[in-house]
Design a protein around this motif. Structure first.
Motif, PDB file in Angstrom:
ATOM      1  N   ASP A   1       0.823  -1.212   0.000  1.00  0.00           N
ATOM      2  CA  ASP A   1       0.000   0.000   0.000  1.00  0.00           C
ATOM      3  C   ASP A   1       0.858   1.262   0.000  1.00  0.00           C
ATOM      4  N   GLN A   2       2.003   1.200   0.680  1.00  0.00           N
ATOM      5  CA  GLN A   2       2.932   2.317   0.746  1.00  0.00           C
ATOM      6  C   GLN A   2       4.342   1.759   0.601  1.00  0.00           C
ATOM      7  N   LEU A   3       5.218   2.500  -0.126  1.00  0.00           N
ATOM      8  CA  LEU A   3       6.551   1.978  -0.408  1.00  0.00           C
ATOM      9  C   LEU A   3       7.492   3.122  -0.766  1.00  0.00           C
ATOM     10  N   ARG A   4       8.699   3.066  -0.209  1.00  0.00           N
ATOM     11  CA  ARG A   4       9.774   3.971  -0.630  1.00  0.00           C
ATOM     12  C   ARG A   4      11.014   3.140  -0.920  1.00  0.00           C
ATOM     13  N   VAL A   5      11.873   3.669  -1.793  1.00  0.00           N
ATOM     14  CA  VAL A   5      13.049   2.932  -2.243  1.00  0.00           C
ATOM     15  C   VAL A   5      14.307   3.496  -1.592  1.00  0.00           C
ATOM     16  N   LEU A   6      15.156   2.591  -1.113  1.00  0.00           N
ATOM     17  CA  LEU A   6      16.446   2.971  -0.543  1.00  0.00           C
ATOM     18  C   LEU A   6      17.530   2.898  -1.604  1.00  0.00           C
ATOM     19  N   GLY A   7      18.422   3.878  -1.606  1.00  0.00           N
ATOM     20  CA  GLY A   7      19.622   3.797  -2.417  1.00  0.00           C
ATOM     21  C   GLY A   7      20.764   3.341  -1.531  1.00  0.00           C
ATOM     22  N   SER A   8      21.792   4.176  -1.414  1.00  0.00           N
ATOM     23  CA  SER A   8      22.926   3.851  -0.550  1.00  0.00           C
ATOM     24  C   SER A   8      22.750   4.425   0.857  1.00  0.00           C
ATOM     25  N   ARG A   9      21.567   4.967   1.145  1.00  0.00           N
ATOM     26  CA  ARG A   9      21.232   5.542   2.459  1.00  0.00           C
ATOM     27  C   ARG A   9      22.164   6.696   2.828  1.00  0.00           C
ATOM     28  N   HIS A  10      22.518   7.493   1.814  1.00  0.00           N
ATOM     29  CA  HIS A  10      23.403   8.620   2.074  1.00  0.00           C
ATOM     30  C   HIS A  10      22.636   9.928   2.283  1.00  0.00           C
ATOM     31  N   SER A  11      21.329   9.891   2.324  1.00  0.00           N
ATOM     32  CA  SER A  11      20.539  11.092   2.588  1.00  0.00           C
ATOM     33  C   SER A  11      20.636  11.474   4.062  1.00  0.00           C
ATOM     34  N   PHE A  12      20.588  12.779   4.313  1.00  0.00           N
ATOM     35  CA  PHE A  12      20.651  13.283   5.689  1.00  0.00           C
ATOM     36  C   PHE A  12      19.280  13.701   6.201  1.00  0.00           C
ATOM     37  N   ASN A  13      18.275  13.671   5.333  1.00  0.00           N
ATOM     38  CA  ASN A  13      16.904  13.918   5.758  1.00  0.00           C
ATOM     39  C   ASN A  13      16.064  12.686   5.415  1.00  0.00           C
ATOM     40  N   ARG A  14      14.745  12.789   5.567  1.00  0.00           N
ATOM     41  CA  ARG A  14      13.869  11.627   5.427  1.00  0.00           C
ATOM     42  C   ARG A  14      13.256  11.490   4.037  1.00  0.00           C
ATOM     43  N   ILE A  15      13.963  11.929   3.008  1.00  0.00           N
ATOM     44  CA  ILE A  15      13.439  11.826   1.649  1.00  0.00           C
ATOM     45  C   ILE A  15      13.151  10.381   1.250  1.00  0.00           C
ATOM     46  N   ALA A  16      13.920   9.418   1.752  1.00  0.00           N
ATOM     47  CA  ALA A  16      13.722   8.010   1.375  1.00  0.00           C
ATOM     48  C   ALA A  16      12.970   7.212   2.431  1.00  0.00           C
ATOM     49  N   ASP A  17      12.473   7.866   3.453  1.00  0.00           N
ATOM     50  CA  ASP A  17      11.872   7.163   4.588  1.00  0.00           C
ATOM     51  C   ASP A  17      10.452   6.687   4.283  1.00  0.00           C
ATOM     52  N   SER A  18      10.043   5.660   5.016  1.00  0.00           N
ATOM     53  CA  SER A  18       8.668   5.164   4.970  1.00  0.00           C
ATOM     54  C   SER A  18       8.299   4.652   6.351  1.00  0.00           C
ATOM     55  N   THR A  19       7.062   4.840   6.713  1.00  0.00           N
ATOM     56  CA  THR A  19       6.580   4.273   7.974  1.00  0.00           C
ATOM     57  C   THR A  19       6.064   2.855   7.776  1.00  0.00           C
ATOM     58  N   GLU A  20       6.085   2.371   6.512  1.00  0.00           N
ATOM     59  CA  GLU A  20       5.450   1.086   6.230  1.00  0.00           C
ATOM     60  C   GLU A  20       6.344   0.076   5.524  1.00  0.00           C
ATOM     61  N   ASN A  21       6.879   0.414   4.351  1.00  0.00           N
ATOM     62  CA  ASN A  21       7.693  -0.539   3.601  1.00  0.00           C
ATOM     63  C   ASN A  21       8.830   0.167   2.882  1.00  0.00           C
ATOM     64  N   LEU A  22      10.017  -0.417   2.977  1.00  0.00           N
ATOM     65  CA  LEU A  22      11.184   0.050   2.247  1.00  0.00           C
ATOM     66  C   LEU A  22      11.636  -1.035   1.283  1.00  0.00           C
ATOM     67  N   LEU A  23      12.086  -0.607   0.104  1.00  0.00           N
ATOM     68  CA  LEU A  23      12.606  -1.530  -0.899  1.00  0.00           C
ATOM     69  C   LEU A  23      14.070  -1.169  -1.128  1.00  0.00           C
ATOM     70  N   SER A  24      14.948  -2.134  -0.915  1.00  0.00           N
ATOM     71  CA  SER A  24      16.381  -1.918  -1.121  1.00  0.00           C
ATOM     72  C   SER A  24      16.818  -2.481  -2.468  1.00  0.00           C
ATOM     73  N   PHE A  25      17.683  -1.735  -3.164  1.00  0.00           N
ATOM     74  CA  PHE A  25      18.242  -2.194  -4.430  1.00  0.00           C
ATOM     75  C   PHE A  25      19.594  -2.868  -4.243  1.00  0.00           C
ATOM     76  N   GLN A  26      19.820  -3.392  -3.072  1.00  0.00           N
ATOM     77  CA  GLN A  26      21.101  -4.008  -2.741  1.00  0.00           C
ATOM     78  C   GLN A  26      21.501  -5.090  -3.734  1.00  0.00           C
ATOM     79  N   HIS A  27      20.518  -5.854  -4.241  1.00  0.00           N
ATOM     80  CA  HIS A  27      20.811  -6.942  -5.163  1.00  0.00           C
ATOM     81  C   HIS A  27      20.664  -6.551  -6.638  1.00  0.00           C
ATOM     82  N   LEU A  28      20.097  -5.398  -6.901  1.00  0.00           N
ATOM     83  CA  LEU A  28      19.906  -4.927  -8.280  1.00  0.00           C
ATOM     84  C   LEU A  28      20.984  -3.895  -8.588  1.00  0.00           C
ATOM     85  N   ASN A  29      22.201  -4.376  -8.772  1.00  0.00           N
ATOM     86  CA  ASN A  29      23.361  -3.489  -8.813  1.00  0.00           C
ATOM     87  C   ASN A  29      24.373  -3.872  -9.884  1.00  0.00           C
ATOM     88  N   LYS A  30      23.873  -4.306 -11.043  1.00  0.00           N
ATOM     89  CA  LYS A  30      24.778  -4.832 -12.064  1.00  0.00           C
ATOM     90  C   LYS A  30      24.739  -3.998 -13.358  1.00  0.00           C
TER      91      LYS A  30
END
Length: 456
Positions: free
Chosen positions: A70-99
């Motif tokens: 229902d709600q989703l935000r995507v994480l990059g390298s987590r180098h943001s200093f504010n909550r632009i990538a934050d979610s109170t519900e679900n986070l999606l990491s691209f840790q494995h999609l890096n080729k």
């Protein structure tokens, strides 16, 4: 700033979030989900607001998550200093999609998955005879996160890293895979710097140039006065130039000049640079810190990806436990803006590691901090004294207000939403683009609602 505003800004930008219930997000196929504890951002100035982090390994798994959540935000390298990538519900990491997906030698373009880091991509490109036109000061950041926030690098003739994007693929809120290109899609110019609002960026095609070498030299204690009549000449003295200032004296603490090596031409690094003296030892931007982690200096040529960033991929970047803010002003106002900040030197010094001044070429990307204006970025690395820095930022923003500053999307700022939106001529088109691909606000969070849509 009154007490109520201070408390609101501190909690929204850097404070520990209130726990919210996790909404249902059960994909059709099993996807790696790790939930032992909440992640922190790179500098550890805040925790993300949910421990529900998904680690898809294929685009189909990304689509499945998007459809089910229902709600989703995507994480990059987590180098943001504010909550632009934050979610109170679900986070999606691209840790494995890096080729790397493909390299088109004929068109001089590379296509990559969104999670690849610039340091890893750069080594691959160099081995194959190619380069990117520019790099940020840190090679540790991911491509998708970097372009989403218009992260920039330096150079009067260099656009930010987002300007290398030739085509982009993302998964919108309905699970549809959307492909947009610079050549054929007008919406492309709103989709590159999208602040995470269009959905997970699964594939990016980047323009390349032939690989090249760079040499850099550091100059010490250049008089601030030298900037008055020579500002553009100083900032254009190399392929990339950075001024580091501690605001303790009337001098520029360090000037990092990076020059492109042209075969057959001798490199010219004079001993005196507008009153600054060439360093004879390697330097860190924060003079008291060990320079081992920094890229090579002293005029020794090396590959572009080993010189354009300030820091090496294999080391901890920057100062570590820190805060960052950054404000972009028009190039023609650069010297005046630096003077405006220098008037606050006594207030700045207790909380400061270092400030850095860089130049970035104008572009046509709707939400880029350099949209249609050549810019100077005034970046400050602060000690991690959160309440003090957050209380001080409105004063700095006030000093710069007459120059219509645009803050870096992933760093700390307190500029009101209405003021911020007024500085982006294409803001209404951008809102319409987000609403087209995400009509129910699946990819929105508090940050996006507040800064772009003006909803508290």
């Amino acid at each position: 700033m009154d007490k109520r505003t201070f408390i609101k800004n501190s909690s929204l930008l850097v404070g520990t979030a209130i726990l919210h219930p996790i909404l249902s997000c059960t994909p059709k196929k099993p996807v790696e989900t790790i939930t032992p504890e909440r992640l922190k951002n790179w500098a550890e100035n805040f925790e993300f607001s949910t421990a529900n982090v998904h680690y898809p390994k294929t685009v189909e798994e990304v689509r499945d998550l998007v459809i089910k959540c229902d709600q989703l935000r995507v994480l990059g390298s987590r180098h943001s200093f504010n909550r632009i990538a934050d979610s109170t519900e679900n986070l999606l990491s691209f840790q494995h999609l890096n080729k790397v997906i493909s390299l088109d030698r004929e068109k001089s373009r590379v296509t990559v998955e969104g999670g690849i880091k610039y340091g890893d991509l750069s080594a691959y490109l160099h081995e194959n005879g190619f380069a990117l036109h520019n790099l940020a000061s840190l090679p540790h950041i991911s491509v998708a996160g970097t372009i989403a926030t218009a992260t920039h690098g330096s150079g009067l003739g260099n656009g930010n890293l987002s300007t290398s994007v030739a085509a982009i693929e993302f998964v919108n809120a309905s699970g549809e895979i959307v492909n947009l290109s610079r050549e054929s899609d007008p919406e492309f110019y709103g989709a590159v710097v999208a602040l995470g609002g269009l959905g997970p960026v699964t594939k990016v095609t980047l323009d390349l140039v032939p690989t090249f070498e760079v040499a850099q030299v550091v100059y010490l204690d250049m008089p601030m006065e030298s900037l008055k009549d020579n500002f553009k000449e100083i900032m254009g003295a190399g392929y990339s130039v950075s001024l580091f200032i501690d605001w303790k004296t009337d001098k520029i603490t360090e000037v990092w000049v990076k020059k492109k090596v042209v075969p057959g031409e001798e490199l010219d690094f004079p001993e005196d640079f507008f009153g600054g003296k060439k360093a004879d030892v390697k330097m860190h931007p924060v003079p008291d810190l060990d320079p081992e982690s920094c890229s090579e200096q002293l005029g020794v040529p090396g590959p572009w990806f080993d010189r354009l960033p300030h820091f090496k991929m294999e080391f901890q970047p920057s100062a570590g436990k820190e805060l960052q803010s950054e404000f972009f002003v028009p190039l023609e106002n650069g010297y005046e803006a630096i003077l405006a900040v220098s008037e606050m030197a006594e207030q700045i010094n207790p909380y400061l590691f270092i400030s850095e001044i860089r130049s970035i070429k104008a572009d046509e990307l709707w939400m880029s901090t350099c949209y249609q204006r050549d810019s100077i970025a005034i970046h400050t690395t602060w000690k991690q004294e959160i309440p003090e820095v957050m209380a001080f930022l409105p004063q700095m923003e006030g000093r710069l207000n007459r120059f219509n500053p645009r803050p870096h999307w992933a760093k700390l700022f307190t500029i009101p939403s209405e003021t911020l939106q007024s500085r982006y001529p294409k803001i209404e088109e951008f809102k319409a683009l987000l609403s087209k691909h995400d009509p129910e606000g699946k990819f929105r969070n508090e940050f996006l609602n507040r800064t772009v849509f003006g909803v508290s």
